[in-house]
Write an enzyme that holds these catalytic residues in place. Structure first.
Site, PDB file in Angstrom:
ATOM      1  N   TYR A 162       0.823  -1.225   0.000  1.00 34.40           N
ATOM      2  CA  TYR A 162       0.000   0.000   0.000  1.00 34.40           C
ATOM      3  C   TYR A 162       0.853   1.270   0.000  1.00 34.40           C
ATOM      4  CZ  TYR A 162      -3.031  -3.657   1.967  1.00 34.40           C
ATOM      5  OH  TYR A 162      -3.695  -4.829   2.211  1.00 34.40           O
ATOM      6  N   TYR A 189     -14.431  -5.272   3.417  1.00 36.08           N
ATOM      7  CA  TYR A 189     -13.083  -5.616   2.946  1.00 36.08           C
ATOM      8  C   TYR A 189     -12.863  -7.102   3.204  1.00 36.08           C
ATOM      9  CZ  TYR A 189      -8.073  -6.260   2.756  1.00 36.08           C
ATOM     10  OH  TYR A 189      -6.834  -6.749   2.453  1.00 36.08           O
ATOM     11  N   ASP A 203     -16.849 -13.352   7.672  1.00 33.33           N
ATOM     12  CA  ASP A 203     -15.412 -13.092   7.612  1.00 33.33           C
ATOM     13  C   ASP A 203     -14.997 -12.529   8.972  1.00 33.33           C
ATOM     14  OD1 ASP A 203     -12.875 -12.090   7.301  1.00 33.33           O
ATOM     15  OD2 ASP A 203     -13.283 -11.049   5.402  1.00 33.33           O
TER      16      ASP A 203
HETATM   17  C1  LIG Z   1      -6.920  -8.872   6.773  1.00 31.73           C
HETATM   18  C2  LIG Z   1      -8.248  -9.313   6.314  1.00 31.73           C
HETATM   19  C3  LIG Z   1      -8.387 -10.203   5.242  1.00 31.73           C
HETATM   20  C4  LIG Z   1      -7.205 -10.714   4.442  1.00 31.73           C
HETATM   21  O1  LIG Z   1      -6.307 -11.433   5.210  1.00 31.73           O
HETATM   22  P1  LIG Z   1      -4.782 -11.596   4.710  1.00 31.73           P
HETATM   23  O2  LIG Z   1      -4.190 -12.537   5.691  1.00 31.73           O
HETATM   24  O3  LIG Z   1      -4.183 -10.233   4.735  1.00 31.73           O
HETATM   25  O4  LIG Z   1      -4.844 -12.156   3.333  1.00 31.73           O
HETATM   26  C5  LIG Z   1      -9.661 -10.590   4.890  1.00 31.73           C
HETATM   27  N1  LIG Z   1     -10.746 -10.140   5.560  1.00 31.73           N
HETATM   28  C6  LIG Z   1     -10.648  -9.302   6.596  1.00 31.73           C
HETATM   29  C7  LIG Z   1     -11.871  -8.861   7.314  1.00 31.73           C
HETATM   30  C8  LIG Z   1      -9.395  -8.846   7.014  1.00 31.73           C
HETATM   31  O5  LIG Z   1      -9.288  -7.976   8.014  1.00 31.73           O
END
Ligand SMILES: *Cc1c(COP(=O)(O)O)cnc(C)c1O
Length: 411
Positions: free
Chosen positions: A12, A139, A233
């Site tokens: 980034y 995200y 997630d």
């Molecule tokens: C960080 C994150 C990801 C991605 O995880 P990485 O280990 O960086 O690939 C996916 N979803 C959420 C909500 C995250 O905070």
């Protein structure tokens, strides 16, 4: 001065204008020591991973022991005790009957696998449904399929939006109108939709946006009503960050697939997982070999990482982590709420061990430097300055962090 950026490409970062980064040489608890001897109090626990603080002796000991016996062995055709034990423990901890654990090596890959599971769940039942529904400010990672379910405008992936599979962006059902809208969306699209993805309670990288348990419950109910799979997630919010072990618990929601990552190893190594409920798993059981889940990251279930994760789960059982999160929540409220009246501040949000101050504008690199000058590691992004400390942070360290935020934002 030596150019530290001769060969590394930073995340980034516009490398043309990148300032020389700080160089870390060691960590301990909530302190990062730099190559020039300075010590920084860490406010963000290395992207929300180091929930027990750095170098926790119990995790370090578990890593040492595993290192001596078997740092890695492939998971294709072989299994090992650290992974079997971890899978059982995750199944026990996860809400409801979530119990089938697929290990991967990072959060984005866990999301990729969850989406792949969802699409194939339908295919194995003879149904073609491939689209995903995700929410504004969501995200879910940086790989191609994950970028397609991030907020297309508000996430950092706007540049790619015309080049990614077209997914469906929804508004969170926060009131009657948006609930009716989400319900109507799924009613209309359900025959195309494999799954809905949500970050339960707190949307992290999208700007630490928070919603209540009722909203999460509504999402789950509407998914169930229209028979669409729900992927939670919890890569950011899992492992106590919002005050309960998993955020879904606060709404009594059991998603069809739960993704974990980040805090899983207590910040020691990279490991993530997609955990499915039996009815999802059962859709892959067949005499037809093509119904199997064709996925297998080379380093999946890495024994060292599993050993760290098991040690991290031990700590959740033997140390008062959720109590510490509750105490941190109070201190964050007390420490950040006064920012609300400062010029340029739009909002202050706190949930569990997450505290965010939203501003009209943020000059992230300049702010980072100001915090570092004062002895703090805080990494603002987008329009927020936030804290997600280790749950073991000392009260005086946390108070110093919130005082630094008040002081820096006052100027
Ligand atoms: C960080 C994150 C990801 C991605 O995880 P990485 O280990 O960086 O690939 C996916 N979803 C959420 C909500 C995250 O905070």
């Amino acid at each position: 001065m030596e150019n530290l950026l001769e060969h590394v490409w930073l995340p980034y970062t516009q490398m043309k204008t990148a300032r020389q980064p700080l160089q870390a040489v060691s960590t301990l608890g909530s302190v990062i020591t730099l190559s020039d001897g300075r010590e920084l109090i860490d406010g963000i626990a290395s992207w929300w991973t180091a929930c027990h603080g750095y170098n926790h002796p119990h995790i370090v000991a578990a890593l040492r022991a595993q290192l001596e016996t078997m740092p890695h062995v492939m998971f294709g055709g072989l299994v090992h005790e650290p992974a079997l034990k971890l899978a059982k423990r995750l199944a026990d901890k996860a809400p409801g009957d979530l119990s089938k654990v697929f290990f991967v090596d990072s959060g984005s890959v866990a999301i990729e696998v969850a989406m792949k599971m969802a699409v194939q769940y339908w295919l194995n039942r003879g149904v073609s449904r491939s689209r995903m529904v995700s929410f504004r400010y969501g995200y879910h990672g940086d790989t191609m399929a994950c970028m397609a379910v991030c907020d297309p405008d508000e996430s950092m992936h706007a540049l790619f939006k015309d080049y990614l599979p077209k997914q469906i962006l929804a508004e969170l059902p926060v009131d009657e109108a948006s609930t009716a809208e989400f319900d109507a969306l799924l009613a209309r699209e359900k025959h195309n939709v494999a799954a809905v993805l949500i970050e339960p309670l707190v949307q992290g990288a999208g700007g630490m946006k928070m919603h209540d348990a009722t909203t999460l419950r509504k999402v789950a109910e509407i998914c169930r009503k229209h028979e669409v799979l729900l992927i939670a997630d919890e890569i950011f919010v899992g492992f106590g960050r919002t005050g309960t072990f998993f955020a879904c618990e606060q709404a009594g929601v059991v998603p069809d697939i739960l993704c974990v990552g980040k805090g899983l190893t207590g910040g020691a190594l990279t490991l993530a997982a997609a955990i499915a409920r039996p009815h999802v798993y059962d859709a892959f059981l067949s005499d037809d070999p093509t119904h199997a889940l064709m996925h297998g990251p080379t380093y999946m279930a890495n024994p060292l990482a599993c050993a760290a994760a098991n040690a991290s789960l031990d700590l959740f059982e033997t140390e008062p982590r959720l109590k510490q999160v509750a105490a941190i929540e109070l201190l964050l409220r007390e420490g950040l709420e006064p920012c609300r009246t400062l010029p340029g501040v739009l909002d202050v949000r706190v949930k569990g061990a997450i505290g965010a101050v939203q501003l009209e504008t943020v000059d992230a690199p300049a702010l980072r430097e100001k915090f570092a000058e004062r002895g703090f590691w805080v990494r603002p992004f987008g329009d927020i300055v936030y804290l997600t400390p280790a749950f073991t942070i000392e009260e005086r360290q946390l108070n110093a962090l919130t005082a630094a935020i008040r002081e820096v934002l006052k100027r």
